[in-house]
Design a protein around this motif. Structure first.
Motif, mmCIF file in Angstrom:
data_model
loop_
_atom_site.group_PDB
_atom_site.id
_atom_site.type_symbol
_atom_site.label_atom_id
_atom_site.label_comp_id
_atom_site.label_asym_id
_atom_site.label_seq_id
_atom_site.Cartn_x
_atom_site.Cartn_y
_atom_site.Cartn_z
ATOM 1 N N GLY A 1 122.949 30.158 54.206
ATOM 2 C CA GLY A 1 121.745 30.807 53.673
ATOM 3 C C GLY A 1 121.905 32.314 53.655
ATOM 4 N N LEU A 2 122.438 32.867 54.747
ATOM 5 C CA LEU A 2 122.682 34.313 54.806
ATOM 6 C C LEU A 2 123.674 34.719 53.716
ATOM 7 C CD1 LEU A 2 123.049 34.705 58.688
ATOM 8 C CD2 LEU A 2 121.154 35.581 57.313
ATOM 9 N N GLY A 3 124.706 33.890 53.536
ATOM 10 C CA GLY A 3 125.739 34.195 52.541
ATOM 11 C C GLY A 3 125.194 34.252 51.120
ATOM 12 N N VAL A 4 124.266 33.360 50.818
ATOM 13 C CA VAL A 4 123.659 33.358 49.483
ATOM 14 C C VAL A 4 122.837 34.637 49.274
ATOM 15 C CG1 VAL A 4 121.829 32.234 48.146
ATOM 16 C CG2 VAL A 4 123.707 30.887 49.080
ATOM 17 N N LEU A 5 122.139 35.096 50.316
ATOM 18 C CA LEU A 5 121.369 36.342 50.205
ATOM 19 C C LEU A 5 122.315 37.542 50.034
ATOM 20 C CD1 LEU A 5 118.649 35.615 52.920
ATOM 21 C CD2 LEU A 5 118.397 35.477 50.435
ATOM 22 N N VAL A 6 123.449 37.519 50.749
ATOM 23 C CA VAL A 6 124.447 38.588 50.589
ATOM 24 C C VAL A 6 124.996 38.581 49.162
ATOM 25 C CG1 VAL A 6 126.779 39.336 51.275
ATOM 26 C CG2 VAL A 6 125.114 38.709 53.022
ATOM 27 N N SER B 1 120.929 26.019 49.998
ATOM 28 C CA SER B 1 120.950 27.442 49.632
ATOM 29 C C SER B 1 121.606 27.715 48.274
ATOM 30 C CB SER B 1 121.620 28.271 50.734
ATOM 31 O OG SER B 1 122.887 27.771 51.030
ATOM 32 N N GLU B 2 122.492 26.793 47.815
ATOM 33 C CA GLU B 2 123.113 27.010 46.500
ATOM 34 C C GLU B 2 122.062 27.022 45.384
ATOM 35 O OE1 GLU B 2 126.294 27.733 45.168
ATOM 36 O OE2 GLU B 2 126.555 28.316 47.259
ATOM 37 N N GLU B 3 120.958 26.309 45.611
ATOM 38 C CA GLU B 3 119.900 26.270 44.588
ATOM 39 C C GLU B 3 119.209 27.624 44.477
ATOM 40 O OE1 GLU B 3 117.375 22.665 44.658
ATOM 41 O OE2 GLU B 3 118.848 21.891 46.062
ATOM 42 N N MET C 1 118.714 32.861 41.501
ATOM 43 C CA MET C 1 118.964 34.308 41.434
ATOM 44 C C MET C 1 119.893 34.636 40.262
ATOM 45 S SD MET C 1 119.313 35.692 45.358
ATOM 46 C CE MET C 1 120.699 34.683 45.782
ATOM 47 N N ASN C 2 120.943 33.831 40.097
ATOM 48 C CA ASN C 2 121.899 34.078 39.011
ATOM 49 C C ASN C 2 121.230 33.914 37.646
ATOM 50 O OD1 ASN C 2 123.915 34.661 40.790
ATOM 51 N ND2 ASN C 2 124.888 32.651 40.697
ATOM 52 N N ARG C 3 120.307 32.952 37.557
ATOM 53 C CA ARG C 3 119.570 32.755 36.297
ATOM 54 C C ARG C 3 118.765 34.021 35.979
ATOM 55 N NH1 ARG C 3 114.556 31.496 34.487
ATOM 56 N NH2 ARG C 3 113.627 31.500 36.560
ATOM 57 N N LEU C 4 118.103 34.567 36.996
ATOM 58 C CA LEU C 4 117.296 35.780 36.786
ATOM 59 C C LEU C 4 118.179 36.973 36.411
ATOM 60 C CD1 LEU C 4 114.792 35.422 39.787
ATOM 61 C CD2 LEU C 4 114.339 34.966 37.374
ATOM 62 N N ARG D 1 113.863 25.138 55.972
ATOM 63 C CA ARG D 1 115.250 25.529 56.245
ATOM 64 C C ARG D 1 115.916 26.089 54.992
ATOM 65 N NH1 ARG D 1 118.077 22.741 60.735
ATOM 66 N NH2 ARG D 1 119.976 22.826 59.511
ATOM 67 N N LEU D 2 116.713 27.150 55.197
ATOM 68 C CA LEU D 2 117.583 27.661 54.133
ATOM 69 C C LEU D 2 118.991 27.542 54.700
ATOM 70 C CD1 LEU D 2 117.897 29.019 51.370
ATOM 71 C CD2 LEU D 2 117.575 31.228 52.475
#
Lengths: 111, 142
Positions: free
Chosen positions: A58-63, A26-28, A33-36, A20-21
């Motif tokens: 999960g969708l929001g984090v990908l956006v 999903s914050e992890e 992504m922010n680290r990269l 599940r995402l």
């Protein structure tokens, strides 16, 4: 959250190794992504082949990652969407926003 | 033969229980022997709706207070699914939540939860009750 990040040239591939995402984990993915991005990465591919379920968080984090990559003149692409995950992208019209590939190899060939 | 399943669940106001609640919804949908539609799609939709409704209660109604509780009542018959999610928080105005923007140039990270619930269920209501609020969602099955 079980994530694995691999470099492939200037592309970073994040493998989401969760069923599940959702709002719980999903914050992890966002943190990774922010680290990269902060390390200078412009191009990210996220492999969701182990993800069976995604919710609006999960969708929001990908956006969020997509927008972050765009402002850095980079890109965030996706691959390995299972049927139910794909249906959530279609419901929210996000399948028109992301470049979505079947596999990591297919995504790499397109670049 | 009476064929209605009713379940009343109370869980702490924490996202770690989303998976449990979603899976309960999936398993209940799979028990609907007489449902003529796609039972796996229905099971997925119930997982999604329960997850979104519970996140909504945790974050927006119960203000992420981990000591509060979310109560969920699910009733499934051959004709209808009814899901009620109770919170004990301040609540919010569901009619003030717009659909998300679909323009790729103006995407927002948030704001898709209620849209998803509205898309997958036939009716969605949120109203005040004594001591809190109730989000009530229904979907006809026959």
């Amino acid at each position: 959250m079980n994530l694995k990040t691999e470099a492939n040239g200037n592309l970073m591939v994040i493998f989401v190794r969760e069923e599940r995402l959702d709002a719980h984990n999903s914050e992890e993915l966002k943190t990774e992504m922010n680290r990269l991005f902060e390390e200078g990465t412009k191009y990210i591919l996220i492999d969701l082949k182990e993800v069976r379920f995604i919710d609006s968080s999960g969708l929001g984090v990908l956006v969020s990652g997509f927008k972050n990559a765009s402002t850095r003149q980079g890109s965030l692409k996706l691959c390995g969407l299972q049927t139910q995950v794909k249906s959530m992208f279609e419901l929210t019209r996000l399948h028109r926003v992301f470049d979505i590939f079947q596999t990591v190899d297919e995504a790499l060939e397109s670049m | 033969m009476k064929n209605t399943i009713k379940l009343d669940i109370k869980v702490p106001n924490q996202t770690r229980y989303l998976c449990l609640i979603g899976k309960i919804g999936e398993d209940m949908a799979r028990e609907l022997d007489h449902f003529k539609g796609d039972r796996e799609a229905l099971a997925h939709h119930l997982n999604v709706v329960l997850t979104e409704a519970m996140v909504n209660a945790i974050r927006h109604a119960n203000a992420a207070d981990p000591d509060k509780e979310v109560e969920i009542r699910i009733s499934i018959s051959d004709k209808e699914i009814s899901i009620k999610v109770y919170d004990s928080g301040q609540g919010f105005d569901i009619t003030a939540i717009p659909d998300p923007c679909f323009d790729p140039a103006k995407l927002d990270d948030k704001g898709r939860g209620i849209f998803i619930i509205r898309s997958l269920m036939d009716s969605v209501e949120y109203r005040k009750i004594k001591g809190g609020n109730i989000l009530e969602m229904k979907k006809a099955l026959a």
